[in-house]
Design an enzyme around this catalytic site. Sequence first.
Site, PDB file in Angstrom:
ATOM      1  N   GLY A 174       0.827  -1.142  -0.110  1.00  8.40           N
ATOM      2  CA  GLY A 174      -0.188  -0.062   0.020  1.00  8.40           C
ATOM      3  C   GLY A 174       0.802   1.245   0.044  1.00  8.40           C
ATOM      4  O   GLY A 174       2.092   1.410  -0.531  1.00  8.40           O
ATOM      5  N   GLY A 175       0.462   2.253   0.760  1.00  5.11           N
ATOM      6  CA  GLY A 175       0.987   3.605   0.826  1.00  5.11           C
ATOM      7  C   GLY A 175       2.348   3.495   1.367  1.00  5.11           C
ATOM      8  O   GLY A 175       3.263   4.409   1.147  1.00  5.11           O
ATOM      9  N   GLY A 411      22.984  12.437 -30.241  1.00 11.06           N
ATOM     10  CA  GLY A 411      22.460  12.802 -29.021  1.00 11.06           C
ATOM     11  C   GLY A 411      23.172  12.194 -27.821  1.00 11.06           C
ATOM     12  O   GLY A 411      23.333  12.801 -26.756  1.00 11.06           O
ATOM     13  N   ALA A 412      23.300  10.912 -28.113  1.00 12.83           N
ATOM     14  CA  ALA A 412      23.897  10.064 -27.172  1.00 12.83           C
ATOM     15  C   ALA A 412      25.398  10.484 -26.416  1.00 12.83           C
ATOM     16  O   ALA A 412      25.779  10.470 -25.471  1.00 12.83           O
ATOM     17  CB  ALA A 412      24.138   8.550 -27.474  1.00 12.83           C
TER      18      ALA A 412
HETATM   19  C1  HXC Z   1      -2.742  -4.489  12.012  1.00 12.95           C
HETATM   20  C2  HXC Z   1      -1.978  -6.160  11.242  1.00 12.95           C
HETATM   21  C3  HXC Z   1      -1.697  -5.526   9.833  1.00 12.95           C
HETATM   22  C4  HXC Z   1      -1.975  -4.018   9.950  1.00 12.95           C
HETATM   23  C5  HXC Z   1      -1.221  -7.640   9.530  1.00 12.95           C
HETATM   24  N1  HXC Z   1      -1.203  -7.306  10.687  1.00 12.95           N
HETATM   25  N2  HXC Z   1      -1.203  -6.355   9.154  1.00 12.95           N
HETATM   26  N3  HXC Z   1      -2.297  -5.723  12.332  1.00 12.95           N
HETATM   27  N4  HXC Z   1      -2.730  -3.449  10.867  1.00 12.95           N
HETATM   28  N5  HXC Z   1      -2.104  -3.533   8.804  1.00 12.95           N
HETATM   29  C6  HXC Z   1      -1.437  -8.630  11.900  1.00 12.95           C
HETATM   30  C7  HXC Z   1      -2.370  -9.744  11.643  1.00 12.95           C
HETATM   31  O1  HXC Z   1      -3.574  -9.285  12.271  1.00 12.95           O
HETATM   32  C8  HXC Z   1      -1.574 -10.775  12.411  1.00 12.95           C
HETATM   33  O2  HXC Z   1      -1.837 -10.472  13.920  1.00 12.95           O
HETATM   34  C9  HXC Z   1      -0.210 -10.563  11.933  1.00 12.95           C
HETATM   35  O3  HXC Z   1      -0.084  -9.180  11.720  1.00 12.95           O
HETATM   36  C10 HXC Z   1       0.327 -11.388  10.741  1.00 12.95           C
HETATM   37  O4  HXC Z   1      -0.618 -10.899   9.786  1.00 12.95           O
HETATM   38  P1  HXC Z   1      -1.079 -12.502   8.916  1.00 12.95           P
HETATM   39  O5  HXC Z   1      -2.138 -11.719   7.833  1.00 12.95           O
HETATM   40  O6  HXC Z   1      -1.352 -13.750   9.732  1.00 12.95           O
HETATM   41  O7  HXC Z   1       0.273 -12.845   8.190  1.00 12.95           O
HETATM   42  P2  HXC Z   1       0.580 -13.038   6.717  1.00 12.95           P
HETATM   43  O8  HXC Z   1      -0.185 -14.199   6.308  1.00 12.95           O
HETATM   44  O9  HXC Z   1       2.170 -13.183   6.534  1.00 12.95           O
HETATM   45  O10 HXC Z   1       0.082 -11.763   5.824  1.00 12.95           O
HETATM   46  C11 HXC Z   1       0.697 -10.677   5.960  1.00 12.95           C
HETATM   47  C12 HXC Z   1       0.080  -9.439   5.153  1.00 12.95           C
HETATM   48  C13 HXC Z   1      -1.531  -9.188   5.570  1.00 12.95           C
HETATM   49  C14 HXC Z   1       0.235  -9.712   3.658  1.00 12.95           C
HETATM   50  C15 HXC Z   1       0.927  -8.010   5.492  1.00 12.95           C
HETATM   51  O11 HXC Z   1      -1.418  -9.218   6.946  1.00 12.95           O
HETATM   52  C16 HXC Z   1      -1.961  -8.082   5.161  1.00 12.95           C
HETATM   53  O12 HXC Z   1      -2.511  -8.016   3.918  1.00 12.95           O
HETATM   54  N6  HXC Z   1      -2.224  -7.055   5.775  1.00 12.95           N
HETATM   55  C17 HXC Z   1      -2.783  -5.911   5.511  1.00 12.95           C
HETATM   56  C18 HXC Z   1      -1.695  -5.211   4.638  1.00 12.95           C
HETATM   57  C19 HXC Z   1      -2.364  -3.850   4.324  1.00 12.95           C
HETATM   58  O13 HXC Z   1      -3.059  -3.326   3.013  1.00 12.95           O
HETATM   59  N7  HXC Z   1      -1.938  -2.723   4.905  1.00 12.95           N
HETATM   60  C20 HXC Z   1      -2.370  -1.346   4.806  1.00 12.95           C
HETATM   61  C21 HXC Z   1      -1.435  -0.605   3.475  1.00 12.95           C
HETATM   62  S1  HXC Z   1      -1.855   0.947   3.319  1.00 12.95           S
HETATM   63  P3  HXC Z   1      -1.909 -11.838  14.746  1.00 12.95           P
HETATM   64  O14 HXC Z   1      -2.103 -11.202  16.024  1.00 12.95           O
HETATM   65  O15 HXC Z   1      -2.946 -12.892  14.049  1.00 12.95           O
HETATM   66  O16 HXC Z   1      -0.564 -12.585  14.661  1.00 12.95           O
HETATM   67  C22 HXC Z   1      -0.726   1.748   4.487  1.00 12.95           C
HETATM   68  C23 HXC Z   1      -1.084   3.171   4.029  1.00 12.95           C
HETATM   69  C24 HXC Z   1       0.423   3.979   4.578  1.00 12.95           C
HETATM   70  O17 HXC Z   1       0.230   1.257   4.997  1.00 12.95           O
HETATM   71  C25 HXC Z   1       0.401   5.522   4.514  1.00 12.95           C
HETATM   72  C26 HXC Z   1       1.787   6.062   4.587  1.00 12.95           C
HETATM   73  C27 HXC Z   1       1.459   7.587   4.444  1.00 12.95           C
END
Ligand code: HXC
Length: 525
Positions: A174-175, A411-412
Amino acid sequence: MSYLSMSDAIADLRDRREQSLRPGSERSIAKQHARGKMTARERVELLLDEGSFMEVGQLRRAIARTDDPNERRPFGDGVITGRGTIEGRPVCVFSQDYTVFGGSVGEVYAQKMVAIMELAAKTGCPIIGLADSGGARIQEGILALSNYAKVGVLNVNLSGVVPQISVIMGTCAGGAVYSPALTDFTFMVNGTSHMFVTGPEVVQEVTGQATTMEELGGASVNAEVGNCHLVEEDDASALAAVRELFSYLPLNNVDEPPRHAPDPYIDEIDDRALELDQIVPTEANKAYDVVEVIERVVDEDSFFQLHERWAKTIVIGFARIDGRSVGIIANQPSHNAGVMTYDSTEKAARFLRTCDAYNVPIVTFADVPGYMPGLEQERGGVIRRGAKLFYAYIEAKVPTVTVYLRKAYGGAFATMGCKQGDNDVNLAWPQGEIAVMGAPAAVKILHGQQLMKIIQEGGDVKAEYDRLIEEYKAEHLTPYPAAEHGWVDRVIAPHETRREIARGLRLMDGRRKDAPLRAHGNIPL
Ligand code: HXC
């Protein structure tokens, strides 16, 4: 009100510290190891000199969101931050802990990242980020997002001030990808790291396309499109690569890169130098691998290539010559004749700007037939994108040395560090061809009608064509006209290249970035 005895207070402190060293569950640590990944703390310890790490914010934890006394608020909040040394030189580090809420970035976590980046800015040392995170912490909502956004502000403010290095060692989605993308260098680990804007599930939902994490954002894919500079096979080798990269870089933009011992034999021509006389075919259209040339010019085993899998018609990387750090930019004739493309010019321009920001001189090896012709390149924006390299060379303030190994057409020629573009030292091998274009194309344009007439009259067109080619070659396809005009400083034998580049760099010692300020000239009054 009762007070703890000092021994109980110290025991309580020790207990908190102990907890902070192991914030993740045994299950999540085992899961991390089973995937072939190290924990966040193991990574920090391997990256830095032994015993040098000074952690900050170790006891910070998330603000309680509920009245539940058992609410999970681990010490450190899922990211380890601090300062340590690599080969005795300071760096700031953050290491995201996947065993705590999947390394997701909460309010306090983001504040810790910002704080360590601010420390890097205040103390003028690089910041290294070890990324392994599920992105913004979902349960902290806007507090996570807003604080996370501040990390990007720091990335931008630190850009060109201290080197920023990102190592993607797990998920970066994501971001969250935009923070590494704003840094100077991004490394990835094969098989265990992934970087994408939108994950496979969402891609499937929105576009109907079925894909995998690896296909969408694995290390190979990101290396091939230029999102990451280097791919390593495991965590340990990725961290070793960061240590190596750091050996070429200064601490900050007003520091110089570390100088290794100068070569006492730099003026001597050894066997390695003599091999250069054989590597490049004199025929302008024959391929060879320019890395073979680079490796014989730079200090032994010092070439550290970056972006190897992206835009392969140009080669970039750090090296040392006579103990000095240099950035190498070289056309690669073994890949599509080393032609310039919108990708290759962006690759070189970005690297040149990085070197220029951090006081690393540029050494260019030119052997280039020109820009790739065709619809795909023109429609892909080769004019706008190709101009970036021209711009970057002209703006460069670090010492620049260009060597024409063979051809530099059109140009290169202009965009590979030409003298007119304020390049400092230009050297050419004797078979250097600095011209508007190669012989066949030039003869066709200049003498096409004349040759057509010979064909119509049944004359010996081949003999005339060959004569015109030879005439063009003798007049234009040599480095001497450029040398006569001063656009080439010296024509050198290939085996003299290492020595002459070292001299060129010495010549430019103390190169000033800007014209010095003066009250006025000293008029003879
Ligand atoms: C809270 C999270 C989390 C999140 C994972 N976990 N992502 N908790 N917030 N964003 C936690 C899960 O609940 C789980 O907790 C543990 O981490 C491991 O996750 P799993 O899903 O069991 O692991 P895995 O199968 O390895 O998958 C990993 C993953 C997936 C691909 C990262 O968890 C996922 O898709 N997470 C969301 C990713 C996402 O879309 N994030 C937002 C991006 S936008 P437990 O307690 O069960 O161990 C962003 C904006 C940034 O980040 C902006 C910047 C300016």
